[in-house]
Design an enzyme around this catalytic site. Sequence first.
Site, mmCIF file in Angstrom:
data_model
loop_
_atom_site.group_PDB
_atom_site.id
_atom_site.type_symbol
_atom_site.label_atom_id
_atom_site.label_comp_id
_atom_site.label_asym_id
_atom_site.label_seq_id
_atom_site.Cartn_x
_atom_site.Cartn_y
_atom_site.Cartn_z
ATOM 1 N N THR A 93 0.875 -1.178 0.000
ATOM 2 C CA THR A 93 0.000 0.000 0.000
ATOM 3 C C THR A 93 0.907 1.222 0.000
ATOM 4 O O THR A 93 1.636 1.448 0.976
ATOM 5 C CB THR A 93 -0.880 0.023 1.262
ATOM 6 O OG1 THR A 93 -1.656 -1.169 1.306
ATOM 7 C CG2 THR A 93 -1.804 1.237 1.255
ATOM 8 N N LYS A 168 -7.702 1.655 -3.177
ATOM 9 C CA LYS A 168 -7.359 1.186 -1.815
ATOM 10 C C LYS A 168 -7.541 2.310 -0.784
ATOM 11 O O LYS A 168 -8.159 2.122 0.261
ATOM 12 C CB LYS A 168 -5.914 0.680 -1.835
ATOM 13 C CG LYS A 168 -5.269 0.449 -0.500
ATOM 14 C CD LYS A 168 -5.667 -0.856 0.136
ATOM 15 C CE LYS A 168 -5.096 -0.974 1.549
ATOM 16 N NZ LYS A 168 -5.524 -2.146 2.240
ATOM 17 N N LYS A 243 -1.679 5.058 8.602
ATOM 18 C CA LYS A 243 -0.875 5.143 7.365
ATOM 19 C C LYS A 243 -1.794 5.389 6.158
ATOM 20 O O LYS A 243 -1.552 6.288 5.358
ATOM 21 C CB LYS A 243 -0.097 3.826 7.177
ATOM 22 C CG LYS A 243 0.643 3.744 5.852
ATOM 23 C CD LYS A 243 1.181 2.353 5.552
ATOM 24 C CE LYS A 243 1.662 2.312 4.107
ATOM 25 N NZ LYS A 243 2.150 1.010 3.680
HETATM 26 P P1 NAD Z 1 5.937 -5.984 7.163
HETATM 27 O O1 NAD Z 1 6.658 -4.844 7.776
HETATM 28 O O2 NAD Z 1 5.597 -7.168 7.990
HETATM 29 O O3 NAD Z 1 6.778 -6.520 5.884
HETATM 30 C C1 NAD Z 1 7.535 -5.718 5.023
HETATM 31 C C2 NAD Z 1 8.795 -6.492 4.696
HETATM 32 O O4 NAD Z 1 9.558 -5.770 3.713
HETATM 33 C C3 NAD Z 1 9.719 -6.686 5.917
HETATM 34 O O5 NAD Z 1 9.926 -8.069 6.131
HETATM 35 C C4 NAD Z 1 10.995 -5.946 5.509
HETATM 36 O O6 NAD Z 1 12.188 -6.560 6.008
HETATM 37 C C5 NAD Z 1 10.921 -6.028 3.998
HETATM 38 N N1 NAD Z 1 11.754 -5.037 3.333
HETATM 39 C C6 NAD Z 1 11.824 -3.693 3.547
HETATM 40 N N2 NAD Z 1 12.719 -3.135 2.715
HETATM 41 C C7 NAD Z 1 13.219 -4.142 1.958
HETATM 42 C C8 NAD Z 1 14.196 -4.202 0.913
HETATM 43 N N3 NAD Z 1 14.837 -3.106 0.500
HETATM 44 N N4 NAD Z 1 14.471 -5.400 0.366
HETATM 45 C C9 NAD Z 1 13.833 -6.522 0.793
HETATM 46 N N5 NAD Z 1 12.917 -6.538 1.770
HETATM 47 C C10 NAD Z 1 12.613 -5.351 2.347
HETATM 48 O O7 NAD Z 1 4.638 -5.354 6.495
HETATM 49 P P2 NAD Z 1 3.305 -6.151 6.023
HETATM 50 O O8 NAD Z 1 2.316 -6.171 7.138
HETATM 51 O O9 NAD Z 1 3.720 -7.409 5.349
HETATM 52 O O10 NAD Z 1 2.741 -5.117 4.941
HETATM 53 C C11 NAD Z 1 3.323 -4.984 3.652
HETATM 54 C C12 NAD Z 1 2.488 -3.981 2.848
HETATM 55 O O11 NAD Z 1 1.146 -4.437 2.780
HETATM 56 C C13 NAD Z 1 2.450 -2.585 3.484
HETATM 57 O O12 NAD Z 1 2.521 -1.634 2.459
HETATM 58 C C14 NAD Z 1 1.110 -2.561 4.211
HETATM 59 O O13 NAD Z 1 0.588 -1.254 4.333
HETATM 60 C C15 NAD Z 1 0.269 -3.422 3.278
HETATM 61 N N6 NAD Z 1 -0.877 -4.082 3.923
HETATM 62 C C16 NAD Z 1 -0.731 -4.693 5.138
HETATM 63 C C17 NAD Z 1 -1.841 -5.310 5.722
HETATM 64 C C18 NAD Z 1 -1.721 -6.003 7.072
HETATM 65 O O14 NAD Z 1 -2.754 -6.341 7.657
HETATM 66 N N7 NAD Z 1 -0.516 -6.271 7.581
HETATM 67 C C19 NAD Z 1 -3.094 -5.299 5.081
HETATM 68 C C20 NAD Z 1 -3.196 -4.702 3.821
HETATM 69 C C21 NAD Z 1 -2.079 -4.097 3.257
#
Ligand code: NAD
Length: 295
Positions: A93, A168, A243
């Site tokens: 997102t 979204k 966010k």
């Molecule tokens: P998270 O923080 O658990 O995962 C993000 C991952 O990206 C981490 O493991 C981090 O180490 C990795 N990362 C960051 N920079 C990196 C790089 N340069 N190279 C490789 N890996 C890298 O977050 P999440 O909960 O998995 O959410 C991911 C996305 O999905 C976000 O944008 C969030 O807003 C969206 N989202 C989350 C949810 C939810 O319920 N968690 C629901 C809908 C949307």
Amino acid sequence: MTRIAFIGLGNMGGPMAGNLVKAGHEVTAFDLVEASRQAAAELGVGIAGSAKEAVSAAEIVVTMLPAGKHVLSVWGDILPAVKPGTLLIDSSTIDVESARKAHALAAEHGCPSLDAPVSGGTGGAKGATLTFMVGGAEDAFDRGEPILAKMGRKIVHCGPAGNGQAAKICNNMILGISMIGVCEAFVLGEKLGLSHQALFDVASTSSGQCWSLTTYCPVPGPVPTSPANNGYKPGFASALMLKDLKLAQEAAQGAGASTPLGAAAAQLFGLHNGWGEGGTDFSGIIDLLRGHDKA
Ligand code: NAD
């Protein structure tokens, strides 16, 4: 079988990559964090030594990262290493502007691309029941849809580049505002001596009916599966709601749209997060409206 690279194996990306493996695809992935790499490896995901290495043989690349700056940085890093024609899909997102920049970056390297953010949370990521909101060209969508369908249940093409992100943040702005409205009604009902169940029975079958009431009811009792019955354990964390509301405000300012209730919701969730509630479910904002936060 498609060779897929997956970058970002966090709470969402890890199980999503696992579902692609389950569907018979060859998935090579990378994350900066060792624990995330290990958890994904246990789901059968192949782990590469870097993002560039992960994408070198891929036909499709999926990224699932925290914010726009991460997506632009990772795409900038990997694009010189992907084969021309590789389809890039970003499911994070992020702000609409960064999403459109990412599409332009991919096009410069001869690669089609999609912005495909999701709703459905970690439960949807695990159960492959996510909804994908997709922006990008028709032919890119036709190529990406069968892959997205292995991670989700509903795939909606919302229009050209950036429109997935637009859908979204519009949806989540409705959600943030409607949750606050439902919470205010329960708090008013409490003051007027109305039971939670009576208000629920009326509003859930009347014109006040909405998802925040009938699925995520912010008081314990009427909807036994809502986070209110589980100490406001997320679910959908307040930090993620804040966010998304901030992204909606940024987009509204850029587009000249008037969203006063969206702005008020962003302020209230900012206050709630400021009290240290970012990790609790967003329906817990009812405590702020009762004046109970950290009281
Ligand atoms: P998270 O923080 O658990 O995962 C993000 C991952 O990206 C981490 O493991 C981090 O180490 C990795 N990362 C960051 N920079 C990196 C790089 N340069 N190279 C490789 N890996 C890298 O977050 P999440 O909960 O998995 O959410 C991911 C996305 O999905 C976000 O944008 C969030 O807003 C969206 N989202 C989350 C949810 C939810 O319920 N968690 C629901 C809908 C949307």
